[in-house]
Write an enzyme that holds these catalytic residues in place. Sequence first.
Site, PDB file in Angstrom:
ATOM      1  N   SER A 251       0.919  -0.977  -0.191  1.00 24.51           N
ATOM      2  CA  SER A 251       0.051   0.046   0.055  1.00 24.51           C
ATOM      3  C   SER A 251       0.688   1.224   0.143  1.00 24.51           C
ATOM      4  CB  SER A 251      -0.907   0.168   1.226  1.00 24.51           C
ATOM      5  OG  SER A 251      -0.133   0.061   2.358  1.00 24.51           O
ATOM      6  N   LYS A 252       0.012   2.331  -0.170  1.00 23.19           N
ATOM      7  CA  LYS A 252       0.809   3.499  -0.239  1.00 23.19           C
ATOM      8  C   LYS A 252       1.904   3.889   0.788  1.00 23.19           C
ATOM      9  CE  LYS A 252      -0.202   5.393  -3.817  1.00 23.19           C
ATOM     10  NZ  LYS A 252       1.177   5.597  -4.726  1.00 23.19           N
ATOM     11  N   ARG A 253       1.852   3.205   2.048  1.00 20.29           N
ATOM     12  CA  ARG A 253       2.721   3.699   3.136  1.00 20.29           C
ATOM     13  C   ARG A 253       4.000   2.834   2.918  1.00 20.29           C
ATOM     14  NH1 ARG A 253       2.801   0.084   7.246  1.00 20.29           N
ATOM     15  NH2 ARG A 253       1.094  -1.622   6.872  1.00 20.29           N
ATOM     16  N   GLY A 255       5.450   3.088  -0.020  1.00 19.82           N
ATOM     17  CA  GLY A 255       6.160   3.859  -1.085  1.00 19.82           C
ATOM     18  C   GLY A 255       5.379   3.358  -2.355  1.00 19.82           C
ATOM     19  N   GLU A 261       4.439   5.300 -10.895  1.00 20.26           N
ATOM     20  CA  GLU A 261       5.492   5.926  -9.698  1.00 20.26           C
ATOM     21  C   GLU A 261       6.683   5.149 -10.351  1.00 20.26           C
ATOM     22  OE1 GLU A 261       3.665   6.300  -5.716  1.00 20.26           O
ATOM     23  OE2 GLU A 261       2.552   5.098  -6.469  1.00 20.26           O
TER      24      GLU A 261
END
Length: 469
Positions: A251-253, A255, A261
């Site tokens: 997930s986003k946390r 990275g 991205e």
Amino acid sequence: MNVRTRIAPSPTGYLHVGTAHTALFNYLFAKHSSGVFILRIDDTDPLRSKKEYEDSILRGLKLLGIKWDEGADIGGPYGPYRQSERIGRYRQYIDQLLKQDKAYYCFCTPEELEKERKEQKEKKIPTKYSGKCSHLTKQQKEAFQNEGRKPVVRFRTPQKRIVFRDMIRGDIDVDASLFGDFVIARSDGSALLNFAATVDDIEMKITHVIRGEDFLNLTPRQLLLTEALGHPIPQFAHLSFLYAPDRTKLSKRHGATSVTEYIEMGILPEALVNYLMTLGWSMPKDTSQAKPTDLFGVKEAVLSFTIEAVQKSAPIFDIEKLRWMNGEYIRAKSDKELKELIYQHLSILTREHDALVDKIIPLVKERMKTLAEFMSLAGFFFERPKAFERPLKDAHLKVGRVALESCAWNHDAMEKSIRDAADTAKLKARDLFMEIRIAVTGKTVGPPLLESLEILGKEEILERLNSKI
RNA sequence: GGCGCCAUCGUCUAGCGGCCAAGGACGCGGCCCUUUCAAGGCCGAAAUCACGGGUCCGAAUCCCGUUGGCGCCA
């Protein structure tokens, strides 16, 4: 049989590497059998679905070289391929089931259902719908309707055991009586995702459903629905999710999670694809080769891909290995190819830098793991360093300047001059090289020094040295 | 809570009953090369195959259970 597979992303976010992974395996499987790969957009959630996300998902897949034969943007014989454009069809199938009494209207309110569930929990029996509305009389239905209740549609689940063979996980055995009559259409008449997907898979003649493990428990329902609708059931294969190093879902946390991205970080699409293919699958050993390799392209993978060889356990996405692989791909590029990639990636560089960039590339190519690293490695060619990693030693610099002032501007002459000067001054040549390096580049590590000096030219170098003495 | 899935070095994996006191890759450590860092070459540490029972002459491989992780439903 002509193989047909599909990827059905929901356009509620940018292309996730997990989606790309699933798409890739669907693609490999289809192409291994010269089959058809389909891109369907599952945008049944109008609140979260955005065209922007859909566009970016399509772009991302294209970028990775995963091409579909039929899809939302290009159409095909079984379109449309966007669920929001198929709502009428779902309604038809729901009506068919209703007419055949394989489904029924349920007027229970959320409160009633919650109460039912609570009671079941207290009695410690499995929670499922009781079937309260499964045999309502005409009068009862009318009474509910007169109250203004809007019914959902529930599927009449046959109470039986369901056994199916997952191509990756083997036989799966589930008791359908445990989940009871499930909802297939909301009170506003719209179909639930699972029902819509079932209908789509039928109409699009999907032969092999390869998807994430979150659908494994939903598969018996799809099986039952397909059967009830009178269609042949496809084969299934459930892939494990990709996890982060802490064993939670990526997930986003953690990275970067989206393909975009990684591309922005300067990961090459081929490298990402190659890495993704090694997650859950490995290229069979080639007996002609001494060592097996992790490095291979989609075309080779298509040749040897089999779904049975896919790993059941969940892989962890390791960015370090991806970076290594990307370095391998960068080094495999010709200087010219790499230059074009760098221009594409770094908009601050323009063609007027061309002659300079041509000279720099051979110096940094084998030091780069991502395209973005070009600048941290070669930035000093474009502007004088603003900061220095450590204070400089004046005495060394003076010796170095003198040595460089007097010599011809080529690698060998400079080396000889610097070494001689070091000897005379009783300094270590390597220390002298290091001071010059820091004065010129600002850093203790970087591309080969003398080659860099050659490129920057005598005048510039002497100025950089002078400014630090 | 019910049900389902999963379990080999830190990580990705090879292995589908004897060739395995477990092979490769990333990462890590050392050496060589070398003006730095890389790249390259060589060497090394690293898994009692989650644990416990079976089956079998023989199990990482088959079966059962336990534990842990994950998912679905609620």
